[in-house]
Scaffold this motif. Structure first.
Motif, mmCIF file in Angstrom:
data_model
loop_
_atom_site.group_PDB
_atom_site.id
_atom_site.type_symbol
_atom_site.label_atom_id
_atom_site.label_comp_id
_atom_site.label_asym_id
_atom_site.label_seq_id
_atom_site.Cartn_x
_atom_site.Cartn_y
_atom_site.Cartn_z
ATOM 1 N N GLU A 257 0.863 -1.188 0.000
ATOM 2 C CA GLU A 257 0.000 0.000 0.000
ATOM 3 C C GLU A 257 0.896 1.235 0.000
ATOM 4 O OE1 GLU A 257 -1.429 1.083 3.673
ATOM 5 O OE2 GLU A 257 -2.863 2.515 2.847
ATOM 6 N N CYS A 258 0.765 2.053 -1.038
ATOM 7 C CA CYS A 258 1.650 3.220 -1.182
ATOM 8 C C CYS A 258 0.848 4.380 -1.753
ATOM 9 C CB CYS A 258 2.789 2.831 -2.134
ATOM 10 S SG CYS A 258 4.091 4.058 -2.251
ATOM 11 N N SER A 259 1.130 5.601 -1.302
ATOM 12 C CA SER A 259 0.336 6.734 -1.781
ATOM 13 C C SER A 259 0.592 6.954 -3.278
ATOM 14 C CB SER A 259 0.707 7.993 -1.006
ATOM 15 O OG SER A 259 2.030 8.367 -1.328
ATOM 16 N N GLN A 260 -0.445 7.475 -3.933
ATOM 17 C CA GLN A 260 -0.327 7.672 -5.393
ATOM 18 C C GLN A 260 0.806 8.647 -5.733
ATOM 19 O OE1 GLN A 260 -4.041 7.850 -7.406
ATOM 20 N NE2 GLN A 260 -3.201 8.859 -9.225
ATOM 21 N N ASP A 261 0.956 9.689 -4.922
ATOM 22 C CA ASP A 261 2.031 10.670 -5.180
ATOM 23 C C ASP A 261 3.393 10.001 -5.222
ATOM 24 O OD1 ASP A 261 0.150 12.557 -5.190
ATOM 25 O OD2 ASP A 261 0.721 13.542 -3.297
ATOM 26 N N LYS A 262 3.645 9.176 -4.213
ATOM 27 C CA LYS A 262 4.935 8.469 -4.141
ATOM 28 C C LYS A 262 5.117 7.557 -5.349
ATOM 29 C CE LYS A 262 6.873 9.109 0.081
ATOM 30 N NZ LYS A 262 8.147 9.740 0.233
ATOM 31 N N CYS A 263 4.046 6.840 -5.672
ATOM 32 C CA CYS A 263 4.132 5.882 -6.787
ATOM 33 C C CYS A 263 4.457 6.596 -8.095
ATOM 34 C CB CYS A 263 2.815 5.126 -6.937
ATOM 35 S SG CYS A 263 2.527 3.941 -5.630
ATOM 36 N N VAL A 264 3.761 7.696 -8.332
ATOM 37 C CA VAL A 264 3.985 8.444 -9.575
ATOM 38 C C VAL A 264 5.421 8.965 -9.613
ATOM 39 C CG1 VAL A 264 3.354 10.563 -10.826
ATOM 40 C CG2 VAL A 264 1.568 9.072 -9.902
ATOM 41 N N GLU A 265 5.840 9.527 -8.494
ATOM 42 C CA GLU A 265 7.215 10.062 -8.396
ATOM 43 C C GLU A 265 8.244 8.959 -8.715
ATOM 44 O OE1 GLU A 265 7.808 12.041 -4.540
ATOM 45 O OE2 GLU A 265 9.814 11.136 -4.550
ATOM 46 N N ARG A 266 8.032 7.771 -8.144
ATOM 47 C CA ARG A 266 8.982 6.671 -8.365
ATOM 48 C C ARG A 266 8.989 6.222 -9.827
ATOM 49 N NH1 ARG A 266 7.472 2.767 -3.229
ATOM 50 N NH2 ARG A 266 8.012 4.230 -1.571
ATOM 51 N N CYS A 267 7.809 6.111 -10.425
ATOM 52 C CA CYS A 267 7.748 5.651 -11.827
ATOM 53 C C CYS A 267 8.390 6.668 -12.765
ATOM 54 C CB CYS A 267 6.305 5.401 -12.256
ATOM 55 S SG CYS A 267 5.592 3.932 -11.509
ATOM 56 N N LEU A 268 8.112 7.970 -12.508
ATOM 57 C CA LEU A 268 8.696 9.003 -13.389
ATOM 58 C C LEU A 268 10.220 8.980 -13.258
ATOM 59 C CD1 LEU A 268 6.165 11.962 -12.967
ATOM 60 C CD2 LEU A 268 6.396 10.371 -14.905
ATOM 61 N N LYS B 179 -1.431 7.889 -15.817
ATOM 62 C CA LYS B 179 -2.830 8.225 -15.480
ATOM 63 C C LYS B 179 -3.721 7.033 -15.783
ATOM 64 C CE LYS B 179 -2.974 13.215 -15.953
ATOM 65 N NZ LYS B 179 -2.524 14.047 -17.077
ATOM 66 N N LYS B 180 -3.493 6.422 -16.956
ATOM 67 C CA LYS B 180 -4.328 5.279 -17.353
ATOM 68 C C LYS B 180 -4.041 4.075 -16.455
ATOM 69 C CE LYS B 180 -4.319 6.854 -22.143
ATOM 70 N NZ LYS B 180 -3.668 6.677 -23.450
ATOM 71 N N ARG B 181 -2.774 3.870 -16.107
ATOM 72 C CA ARG B 181 -2.428 2.729 -15.245
ATOM 73 C C ARG B 181 -3.106 2.868 -13.886
ATOM 74 N NH1 ARG B 181 3.920 3.072 -15.590
ATOM 75 N NH2 ARG B 181 3.957 1.265 -14.210
ATOM 76 N N PHE B 182 -3.145 4.115 -13.387
ATOM 77 C CA PHE B 182 -3.797 4.311 -12.084
ATOM 78 C C PHE B 182 -5.303 4.139 -12.163
ATOM 79 C CE2 PHE B 182 0.171 5.527 -10.280
ATOM 80 C CZ PHE B 182 0.024 5.093 -8.965
ATOM 81 N N ASP B 183 -5.895 4.553 -13.300
ATOM 82 C CA ASP B 183 -7.340 4.317 -13.465
ATOM 83 C C ASP B 183 -7.625 2.822 -13.399
ATOM 84 O OD1 ASP B 183 -7.982 6.919 -13.680
ATOM 85 O OD2 ASP B 183 -8.196 6.958 -15.872
#
Ligand SMILES: Nc1ncnc2c1ncn2[C@@H]1O[C@H](COP(=O)(O)OP(=O)(O)O)[C@@H](O)[C@H]1O
Ligand SMILES: O=c1ccn([C@@H]2O[C@H](COP(=O)(O)OP(=O)(O)O)[C@@H](O)[C@H]2O)c(=O)[nH]1
Length: 240
Positions: free
Chosen positions: A159-170, A188-192
């Motif tokens: 379980e990880c916050s979306q902000d952190k996840c996006v930051e890590r992927c970018l 965006k699509k992956r998170f949807d």
């Protein structure tokens, strides 16, 4: 005791006892062997969590400490996409770039082949299946094709916050992951897909009491401490 056993053998019954570990097998006539049967089905942990939650990173650590084989569904699909002559290459590419889920028949066959190959080559039968099942189609397909063949243990959910996840992927994209989906548009699509489809699968397993949840916002070593606790507990419960 012996007359009772003989009676069972006459009726050609195979008696599973000692909780599946020992089987009485009838041979010719009245002879029988008491055969120790290991439960040899592959043991499976599903590893789920949002894109960038750290599934792959933690799986690598689990492999080193607990001897599992790591099978990343995403990696297997990327390999299949790159395989010369694959009839699924463009379908997989379209799904990955747009955060859609590849039809289960493809993913499940890749996973089954990898399980069999690993088992034959190394004898290992403990598997972390990373990034699968992600939607209802995945779940149904797995149940149809695999549920009888394996021993499913539980879901390890990061379980990880979306902000952190996006930051890590970018960051992973900028560092040259070469992935076609480590960019804002695909993310965006992956998170949807994750919110709309994968969370329902996690909740399905939660309802069955089969989810071990890990808080994954912290640095990799801190996260691994929780992972280690969860897996040690499972080990103590003799799940693997
Ligand atoms: N706990 C963490 N803190 C910071 N960065 C992390 C952490 N775990 C993984 N990363 C980095 O974030 C990126 C995504 O991690 P990865 O394990 O590939 O996630 P997933 O398999 O869930 O997509 C990688 O570049 C990885 O090095
Ligand atoms: O069982 C799976 C696993 C992955 N994917 C596709 O592969 C992509 C990347 O998945 P991976 O697990 O490698 O990355 P994550 O998004 O979890 O970081 C996903 O967005 C999906 O398009 C899929 O269709 N089925």
């Amino acid at each position: 005791m012996i007359p009772v056993l003989n009676q069972l053998l006459k009726t050609k019954l195979v008696v599973k006892c000692f909780k599946r570990h020992v089987t009485l097998s009838p041979l010719s006539g009245n002879k029988f062997i008491l055969r120790k049967m290991e439960n040899n089905k592959p043991k499976i942990i599903f590893v789920l969590g949002a894109p960038g939650a750290g599934k792959g990173t933690q799986c690598e650590k689990i492999v080193n400490s607990f001897g599992f084989k790591h099978l990343s569904a995403g990696d297997l699909l990327r390999e299949e996409r790159a395989r010369e002559g694959s009839q699924f290459g463009s379908l997989i590419e379209d799904c990955i770039t747009n955060g859609k889920i590849v039809p289960v028949e493809i993913t499940c066959s890749l996973l089954e082949n990898a399980i069999i190959k690993t088992n034959q080559e190394t004898g290992n039968n403990k598997f972390l299946i990373d990034g699968f099942p992600r939607n209802e189609d995945n779940l149904q397909g797995w149940q149809r094709q695999m549920s009888e063949k394996v021993d499913f243990l539980f879901v390890l959910f990061f379980e990880c916050s979306q902000d952190k996840c996006v930051e890590r992927c970018l960051k992973r994209g900028q560092a040259g992951s070469g992935r076609t989906d480590d960019n804002m548009e695909s993310l965006k699509k992956r998170f949807d897909t994750y919110m709309n489809d994968t969370m329902a699968i996690i909740n399905h397993y939660r309802g069955l009491g089969k989810v071990r949840q890990i808080f994954a916002n912290e640095d990799p070593e801190t996260v691994f401490k929780s992972v280690k606790n969860a897996l040690t507990e499972a080990q103590e419960q003799k799940l693997f």
